[in-house]
Design an enzyme around this catalytic site. Structure first.
Site, PDB file in Angstrom:
ATOM      1  N   SER A 105       0.836  -1.191   0.000  1.00 29.08           N
ATOM      2  CA  SER A 105       0.000   0.000   0.000  1.00 29.08           C
ATOM      3  C   SER A 105       0.882   1.256   0.000  1.00 29.08           C
ATOM      4  O   SER A 105       1.761   1.359  -0.853  1.00 29.08           O
ATOM      5  CB  SER A 105      -0.950  -0.086   1.204  1.00 29.08           C
ATOM      6  OG  SER A 105      -2.039   0.779   1.030  1.00 29.08           O
ATOM      7  N   ASP A 224     -10.461  -3.554  -5.124  1.00 32.59           N
ATOM      8  CA  ASP A 224     -10.025  -2.552  -4.143  1.00 32.59           C
ATOM      9  C   ASP A 224     -11.024  -1.406  -4.022  1.00 32.59           C
ATOM     10  O   ASP A 224     -11.313  -0.728  -5.005  1.00 32.59           O
ATOM     11  CB  ASP A 224      -8.657  -2.003  -4.571  1.00 32.59           C
ATOM     12  CG  ASP A 224      -7.908  -1.353  -3.426  1.00 32.59           C
ATOM     13  OD1 ASP A 224      -8.569  -0.799  -2.517  1.00 32.59           O
ATOM     14  OD2 ASP A 224      -6.662  -1.388  -3.442  1.00 32.59           O
ATOM     15  N   HIS A 294      -8.617  -4.540  -1.074  1.00 33.68           N
ATOM     16  CA  HIS A 294      -7.315  -3.955  -0.764  1.00 33.68           C
ATOM     17  C   HIS A 294      -6.522  -4.817   0.232  1.00 33.68           C
ATOM     18  O   HIS A 294      -7.013  -5.131   1.310  1.00 33.68           O
ATOM     19  CB  HIS A 294      -7.529  -2.560  -0.166  1.00 33.68           C
ATOM     20  CG  HIS A 294      -6.252  -1.793   0.005  1.00 33.68           C
ATOM     21  ND1 HIS A 294      -5.418  -1.479  -1.050  1.00 33.68           N
ATOM     22  CD2 HIS A 294      -5.659  -1.282   1.104  1.00 33.68           C
ATOM     23  CE1 HIS A 294      -4.381  -0.806  -0.595  1.00 33.68           C
ATOM     24  NE2 HIS A 294      -4.495  -0.668   0.701  1.00 33.68           N
TER      25      HIS A 294
END
Ligand SMILES: *[C@@H]1O[C@H](CO)[C@@H](O)[C@H](O)[C@H]1NC(C)=O
Length: 310
Positions: A105, A224, A294
């Site tokens: 991330s 996501d 995600h």
């Protein structure tokens, strides 16, 4: 019989590893809400060691204290954090000949900043999972019980381009609203910088360093909903088409529409502000997908780690 085949194969693999020498070391940069030595990160490091026996792994931290390290994912100055990490990496003897790196991330764009600005020692392959390379246009929602996240989110949303916010709230430093780019250009000192967006202050070293990667592996999570737009993980970005000139000269404002522009269609790529095009034309940019939300990595990392790390 089956058992002995496996044993023979395992023995052979070990032998092959010894033959090939030790695998290239690996640096990990954790994601938001996580910390360098969380149970999840430690488990991941162990799983990688099972794939690449003998691999040296360093998990970067802003603070050695686990809670403070987690907090530094929300609060702090990203430019300073990247510098701190570059100093941390530069004194680790195992890394001195270079390494591969995995960024989770936001850790992905921070490692890219390391490559562009420092890269000493150099990164060979950089793999980013669900990273926000072209920013986010909404602040992700928090786990309802995560107060650090809740407060940071409220502050970030209240005045994302404010001076204090841009110096102290991590997510504000990669917030990029396509409906308000002028304010973003004027106030942001991290994302505008690593993407060389400001004409007149582009840094050629950034482009040279990024193009020096062997591979940049960009992993998107297909479902996501945390990263908006999720294509930011693939260097996609949005533009706003918001009004239309109607015949007669009167302007009619339509509902704001956002159109996604993929990496290769953007000026950042076409004019090669950061060396991405050079890298891509050499075959150095790899687009990969993980099914799911995600950071739902599941087994998705394994093939990538086999191929691009170690
Ligand atoms: C460009 O970036 C390099 C590497 O971070 C830095 O040493 C240099 O001072 C920068 N140049 C300018 C003009 O800011």
């Amino acid at each position: 019989m089956a058992f002995s085949t496996v044993t023979v194969f395992a023995t052979f693999s070990l032998f092959a590893f010894a033959w090939a020498g030790t695998p290239r070391p690996l640096v990990l940069w954790h994601g938001l809400g996580d910390s360098a030595t969380s149970p999840g990160m430690l488990r991941f490091a162990e799983e990688i060691k099972a794939v690449h026996p003998g691999i040296f792994i360093h998990s970067v931290y802003i603070d050695e204290d686990l809670d403070k390290d987690k907090s530094a994912g929300f609060y702090g100055n990203v430019n300073e954090q990247v510098q701190l990490v570059s100093e941390q990496i530069s004194v680790i003897p195992e890394l001195e000949d270079g390494f591969d790196a995995i960024g989770f991330s936001q850790g992905g764009q921070f490692l890219r900043a390391y490559v562009e600005r420092y890269n000493s020692p150099p990164i060979h392959n950089l793999i980013t999972f669900g990273s926000q390379h072209t920013g986010i246009s909404d602040i992700p929602v928090c786990n309802p019980r995560d107060f650090i996240c809740q407060i940071a989110r409220r502050l970030t949303k209240s005045a994302v381009y404010g001076h204090w916010e841009q110096e102290n709230l991590v997510q504000a430093q990669y917030f990029r609203d396509p409906a308000n780019l002028e304010t973003y250009y004027a106030s942001n000192k991290f994302l505008t910088s690593i993407n060389n967006e400001i004409l007149g202050s582009r840094n050629e070293t950034y482009a040279r360093n990024l193009a020096s990667l062997n591979k940049l592996v960009l992993v998107i999570f297909t479902e996501d909903k945390t990263v908006v737009p999720k294509e930011s993980s693939w260097f996609g970005t949005e533009i706003v088409v918001d009004d239309e000139l109607v015949p007669g000269g009167q302007q009619r404002v339509l509902a704001e529409e956002r159109v996604l522009v993929p990496m290769r269609k953007q000026p950042l790529y076409q004019e090669d502000w950061i060396g991405l095009r050079e890298l891509d034309e050499r075959g150095g940019v790899v687009f990969a997908e993980c099914e799911g939300q995600h950071m739902q990595i599941n087994d998705c990392w394994e093939e990538l780690v086999k191929e691009f790390a170690g």
